[in-house]
Design a protein around this motif. Structure first.
Motif, PDB file in Angstrom:
ATOM      1  N   GLN A  18      26.946 -66.670  52.585  1.00  0.00           N
ATOM      2  CA  GLN A  18      27.628 -65.974  51.884  1.00  0.00           C
ATOM      3  C   GLN A  18      28.717 -66.335  50.817  1.00  0.00           C
ATOM      4  N   GLY A  19      29.223 -67.622  51.246  1.00  0.00           N
ATOM      5  CA  GLY A  19      30.565 -67.908  50.470  1.00  0.00           C
ATOM      6  C   GLY A  19      29.728 -68.554  48.973  1.00  0.00           C
ATOM      7  N   ARG A  20      28.269 -68.955  48.830  1.00  0.00           N
ATOM      8  CA  ARG A  20      28.131 -69.230  47.634  1.00  0.00           C
ATOM      9  C   ARG A  20      27.727 -67.864  46.796  1.00  0.00           C
ATOM     10  N   ASP A  37      33.756 -77.031  50.990  1.00  0.00           N
ATOM     11  CA  ASP A  37      32.608 -76.724  52.184  1.00  0.00           C
ATOM     12  C   ASP A  37      32.839 -78.327  52.866  1.00  0.00           C
ATOM     13  N   LEU A  38      32.446 -78.089  54.180  1.00  0.00           N
ATOM     14  CA  LEU A  38      32.457 -79.221  54.893  1.00  0.00           C
ATOM     15  C   LEU A  38      31.243 -80.268  54.741  1.00  0.00           C
ATOM     16  N   CYS A  39      29.958 -79.402  54.308  1.00  0.00           N
ATOM     17  CA  CYS A  39      28.908 -80.109  54.079  1.00  0.00           C
ATOM     18  C   CYS A  39      28.378 -81.555  54.955  1.00  0.00           C
ATOM     19  N   SER A  40      28.646 -81.123  56.209  1.00  0.00           N
ATOM     20  CA  SER A  40      28.085 -82.190  57.046  1.00  0.00           C
ATOM     21  C   SER A  40      28.006 -81.369  58.526  1.00  0.00           C
ATOM     22  N   PRO A  48      20.701 -76.340  61.132  1.00  0.00           N
ATOM     23  CA  PRO A  48      21.055 -77.234  60.005  1.00  0.00           C
ATOM     24  C   PRO A  48      22.251 -76.402  59.145  1.00  0.00           C
ATOM     25  N   MET A  49      23.384 -77.238  59.147  1.00  0.00           N
ATOM     26  CA  MET A  49      24.498 -76.751  58.338  1.00  0.00           C
ATOM     27  C   MET A  49      24.458 -77.371  57.065  1.00  0.00           C
ATOM     28  N   ALA A  50      25.280 -77.027  56.138  1.00  0.00           N
ATOM     29  CA  ALA A  50      25.080 -77.099  54.441  1.00  0.00           C
ATOM     30  C   ALA A  50      25.353 -78.550  54.299  1.00  0.00           C
ATOM     31  N   VAL A  76      37.771 -76.853  56.931  1.00  0.00           N
ATOM     32  CA  VAL A  76      39.088 -76.009  57.284  1.00  0.00           C
ATOM     33  C   VAL A  76      39.875 -76.044  58.140  1.00  0.00           C
ATOM     34  N   ARG A  77      39.425 -77.194  59.209  1.00  0.00           N
ATOM     35  CA  ARG A  77      40.295 -77.512  60.284  1.00  0.00           C
ATOM     36  C   ARG A  77      41.413 -78.487  59.718  1.00  0.00           C
ATOM     37  N   ASP A  78      41.535 -78.907  58.784  1.00  0.00           N
ATOM     38  CA  ASP A  78      42.209 -80.000  58.068  1.00  0.00           C
ATOM     39  C   ASP A  78      43.078 -79.411  56.966  1.00  0.00           C
ATOM     40  N   ALA A 101      38.646 -66.518  52.709  1.00  0.00           N
ATOM     41  CA  ALA A 101      38.430 -67.475  54.125  1.00  0.00           C
ATOM     42  C   ALA A 101      37.231 -67.177  54.731  1.00  0.00           C
ATOM     43  N   ASN A 102      36.016 -67.690  54.252  1.00  0.00           N
ATOM     44  CA  ASN A 102      34.592 -67.534  54.843  1.00  0.00           C
ATOM     45  C   ASN A 102      33.930 -68.371  55.681  1.00  0.00           C
ATOM     46  N   ALA A 103      34.369 -69.732  55.491  1.00  0.00           N
ATOM     47  CA  ALA A 103      33.564 -70.658  56.359  1.00  0.00           C
ATOM     48  C   ALA A 103      33.650 -70.416  57.754  1.00  0.00           C
ATOM     49  N   GLY A 104      32.543 -70.689  58.468  1.00  0.00           N
ATOM     50  CA  GLY A 104      32.388 -70.374  59.850  1.00  0.00           C
ATOM     51  C   GLY A 104      31.158 -71.161  60.366  1.00  0.00           C
ATOM     52  N   ILE A 105      31.054 -71.044  61.655  1.00  0.00           N
ATOM     53  CA  ILE A 105      29.951 -71.594  62.409  1.00  0.00           C
ATOM     54  C   ILE A 105      29.665 -70.884  63.480  1.00  0.00           C
ATOM     55  N   GLY A 173      33.324 -67.439  72.466  1.00  0.00           N
ATOM     56  CA  GLY A 173      34.221 -68.103  71.543  1.00  0.00           C
ATOM     57  C   GLY A 173      34.185 -67.471  70.281  1.00  0.00           C
ATOM     58  N   TYR A 174      33.011 -67.287  69.651  1.00  0.00           N
ATOM     59  CA  TYR A 174      32.824 -66.507  68.443  1.00  0.00           C
ATOM     60  C   TYR A 174      33.327 -65.256  68.369  1.00  0.00           C
ATOM     61  N   ILE A 175      32.978 -64.509  69.446  1.00  0.00           N
ATOM     62  CA  ILE A 175      33.803 -63.106  69.496  1.00  0.00           C
ATOM     63  C   ILE A 175      35.347 -63.222  69.633  1.00  0.00           C
ATOM     64  N   GLY A 205      27.617 -56.978  59.409  1.00  0.00           N
ATOM     65  CA  GLY A 205      26.475 -57.385  60.538  1.00  0.00           C
ATOM     66  C   GLY A 205      25.516 -58.253  60.238  1.00  0.00           C
ATOM     67  N   ALA A 206      24.372 -58.213  60.718  1.00  0.00           N
ATOM     68  CA  ALA A 206      23.476 -59.344  60.457  1.00  0.00           C
ATOM     69  C   ALA A 206      23.127 -59.629  58.909  1.00  0.00           C
ATOM     70  N   VAL A 207      23.344 -60.776  58.489  1.00  0.00           N
ATOM     71  CA  VAL A 207      23.132 -60.974  57.039  1.00  0.00           C
ATOM     72  C   VAL A 207      22.060 -62.240  57.243  1.00  0.00           C
TER      73      VAL A 207
HETATM   74  N1  LIG Z   1      25.012 -64.397  58.874  1.00  0.00           N
HETATM   75  C1  LIG Z   1      25.697 -63.611  59.687  1.00  0.00           C
HETATM   76  O1  LIG Z   1      24.778 -62.733  60.143  1.00  0.00           O
HETATM   77  C2  LIG Z   1      26.811 -63.323  59.899  1.00  0.00           C
HETATM   78  C3  LIG Z   1      27.340 -61.879  60.377  1.00  0.00           C
HETATM   79  C4  LIG Z   1      28.786 -61.762  60.414  1.00  0.00           C
HETATM   80  C5  LIG Z   1      29.650 -62.738  60.081  1.00  0.00           C
HETATM   81  N2  LIG Z   1      29.247 -63.812  59.440  1.00  0.00           N
HETATM   82  C6  LIG Z   1      30.181 -64.931  58.922  1.00  0.00           C
HETATM   83  O2  LIG Z   1      30.286 -65.127  57.809  1.00  0.00           O
HETATM   84  C7  LIG Z   1      30.583 -66.338  57.211  1.00  0.00           C
HETATM   85  C8  LIG Z   1      29.762 -67.011  56.345  1.00  0.00           C
HETATM   86  O3  LIG Z   1      28.527 -67.549  57.197  1.00  0.00           O
HETATM   87  P1  LIG Z   1      27.031 -67.343  56.623  1.00  0.00           P
HETATM   88  O4  LIG Z   1      26.418 -66.321  57.041  1.00  0.00           O
HETATM   89  O5  LIG Z   1      27.292 -67.384  54.865  1.00  0.00           O
HETATM   90  O6  LIG Z   1      26.511 -68.748  57.276  1.00  0.00           O
HETATM   91  P2  LIG Z   1      26.250 -70.147  56.464  1.00  0.00           P
HETATM   92  O7  LIG Z   1      25.843 -70.987  57.664  1.00  0.00           O
HETATM   93  O8  LIG Z   1      25.087 -70.123  55.643  1.00  0.00           O
HETATM   94  O9  LIG Z   1      27.412 -70.511  55.650  1.00  0.00           O
HETATM   95  C9  LIG Z   1      28.537 -71.158  56.278  1.00  0.00           C
HETATM   96  C10 LIG Z   1      29.336 -72.213  55.414  1.00  0.00           C
HETATM   97  O10 LIG Z   1      30.401 -72.732  56.000  1.00  0.00           O
HETATM   98  C11 LIG Z   1      30.430 -73.868  56.091  1.00  0.00           C
HETATM   99  N3  LIG Z   1      31.376 -74.329  56.998  1.00  0.00           N
HETATM  100  C12 LIG Z   1      31.314 -74.302  58.193  1.00  0.00           C
HETATM  101  N4  LIG Z   1      32.151 -75.053  58.825  1.00  0.00           N
HETATM  102  C13 LIG Z   1      33.058 -75.630  58.151  1.00  0.00           C
HETATM  103  C14 LIG Z   1      34.294 -76.227  58.158  1.00  0.00           C
HETATM  104  N5  LIG Z   1      34.720 -76.774  59.340  1.00  0.00           N
HETATM  105  N6  LIG Z   1      34.887 -76.617  57.093  1.00  0.00           N
HETATM  106  C15 LIG Z   1      34.330 -76.131  55.779  1.00  0.00           C
HETATM  107  N7  LIG Z   1      33.326 -75.510  55.588  1.00  0.00           N
HETATM  108  C16 LIG Z   1      32.679 -75.011  56.691  1.00  0.00           C
HETATM  109  C17 LIG Z   1      29.017 -74.215  56.125  1.00  0.00           C
HETATM  110  O11 LIG Z   1      28.988 -75.636  55.769  1.00  0.00           O
HETATM  111  C18 LIG Z   1      28.431 -73.337  55.431  1.00  0.00           C
HETATM  112  O12 LIG Z   1      28.221 -73.727  54.075  1.00  0.00           O
HETATM  113  C19 LIG Z   1      30.942 -66.950  58.630  1.00  0.00           C
HETATM  114  O13 LIG Z   1      32.366 -66.738  58.817  1.00  0.00           O
HETATM  115  C20 LIG Z   1      30.134 -66.377  59.664  1.00  0.00           C
HETATM  116  O14 LIG Z   1      30.893 -66.266  60.863  1.00  0.00           O
HETATM  117  C21 LIG Z   1      27.981 -64.064  59.312  1.00  0.00           C
END
Ligand SMILES: NC(=O)c1ccc[n+]([C@@H]2O[C@H](COP(=O)([O-])OP(=O)(O)OC[C@H]3O[C@@H](n4cnc5c(N)ncnc54)[C@H](O)[C@@H]3O)[C@@H](O)[C@H]2O)c1
Length: 274
Positions: A18-20, A37-40, A48-50, A76-78, A101-105, A173-175, A205-207
């Motif tokens: 979504q960020g891209r 992006d964290l990229c690790s 697998p993360m980005a 984003v933790r820093d 603010a989109n980054a997430g795990i 924790g996600y919720i 929703g689911a993306v």
């Molecule tokens: N995919 C879904 O179904 C879905 C649904 C609802 C909400 N979301 C939320 O949407 C957002 C984007 O997720 P996505 O679906 O694009 O997943 P994704 O895993 O493709 O992208 C998430 C990006 O965040 C980066 N990231 C993770 N931890 C990071 C950190 N500590 N610092 C910097 N960058 C970090 C990752 O490297 C990755 O590029 C997230 O917040 C996710 O929780 C996703």
């Protein structure tokens, strides 16, 4: 003339998913991008993360749209690293108007999902990371004194407890973190309204991104068919595309939404009406 011509947007998690998509959609409407992006890989994340290559691909795709981008690796933790990224972006691009603010795990996969580390990591990234992102960007928005738009990516899991999984600390924790994002959104919207800085949250929703389209998530769904079957949309769509979220964010960031602040916007094919 695009809907965001002359604007600069700071986006976290910009390497893929979504960020891209947000970076590309905003760039198509004339915005310049400051991306991090964290990229690790994180140990608690079972897919697998980005990678740095993903980030380079985002840069290439933004530039192909004749837009400018300043992209760096940052966590984003820093908070300090985010401040440095914002300062470098503003030094090059001149200003800041939009913050995503989109980054997430999602650390709900595999054995690690039942550990405290999974819970702590998801709260650190998905909630504290959102707080850090806003705090890193705010000084520039306030110094400019021209308002702004901040959009926080939550989830339907930030509005509903329906996706609970017993014993899965990562999922719980996600919720919790995604609900926490709504609290941040409301507090900052209230605080910043006098400065015309709008703050809203989106709730996908689911993306169709690598976060849920991966082997581990497939195994989790197979293991918990009843619980995961709650992740259905009311409309006849299995998964949304990232651009569906980007288009809602684009509207929230444009002048068309100039008096919209403090709201939770589901982009969920009707998940929340079920
Ligand atoms: N995919 C879904 O179904 C879905 C649904 C609802 C909400 N979301 C939320 O949407 C957002 C984007 O997720 P996505 O679906 O694009 O997943 P994704 O895993 O493709 O992208 C998430 C990006 O965040 C980066 N990231 C993770 N931890 C990071 C950190 N500590 N610092 C910097 N960058 C970090 C990752 O490297 C990755 O590029 C997230 O917040 C996710 O929780 C996703």
């Amino acid at each position: 003339m695009g809907r965001l011509t002359g604007k600069v947007a700071f986006i976290t998690g910009v390497a893929r998913g979504q960020g891209r998509s947000h970076a590309l959609r905003l760039a198509e409407e004339g915005a310049a991008i400051v991306g991090v992006d964290l990229c690790s890989q994180m140990d608690s994340v079972g897919y697998p993360m980005a990678t740095p290559d993903d980030l380079a691909e985002t840069v290439k795709l933004v530039e192909e749209r004749d837009a400018r981008i300043v992209a760096t690796q940052a966590d984003v933790r820093d908070l300090g690293a985010l401040r440095t990224a914002v300062e470098a972006g503003v030094a090059e691009l001149g200003r800041l108007d939009i913050v995503l603010a989109n980054a997430g795990i999602f650390p709900g996969i595999g054995e690690v999902a039942s550990t405290g580390a999974a819970f702590d990591d998801v709260v650190d990234v998905n909630m504290t990371g959102v707080y850090n992102t806003i705090e890193a960007a705010l000084p520039q928005l306030l110094a400019q004194g021209e308002g702004g738009s901040i959009v926080l990516t939550s989830s339907v899991a930030g509005l509903s407890g329906r996706l609970n999984l017993a014993g899965n600390a990562g999922m719980m924790g996600y919720i919790a973190a995604k609900h926490g994002v709504v609290g941040l959104m409301r507090a900052y919207a209230n605080m910043l309204a006098p400065q015309s800085i709008r703050v809203n949250s989106v709730h996908p929703g689911a993306v169709n991104t690598p976060m849920i389209v991966n082997e581990g998530f497939g195994a989790l769904a197979a293991e918990h068919p009843v619980e995961l079957s709650r992740l259905v949309h009311a409309m006849p769509v299995e998964m949304l595309e990232a651009v569906d979220i980007s288009n809602a964010i684009l509207w929230l960031c444009s002048d068309e939404a100039r008096y919209v602040t403090g709201v939770t916007v589901p982009v969920d094919g009707g998940f929340m009406i079920l």
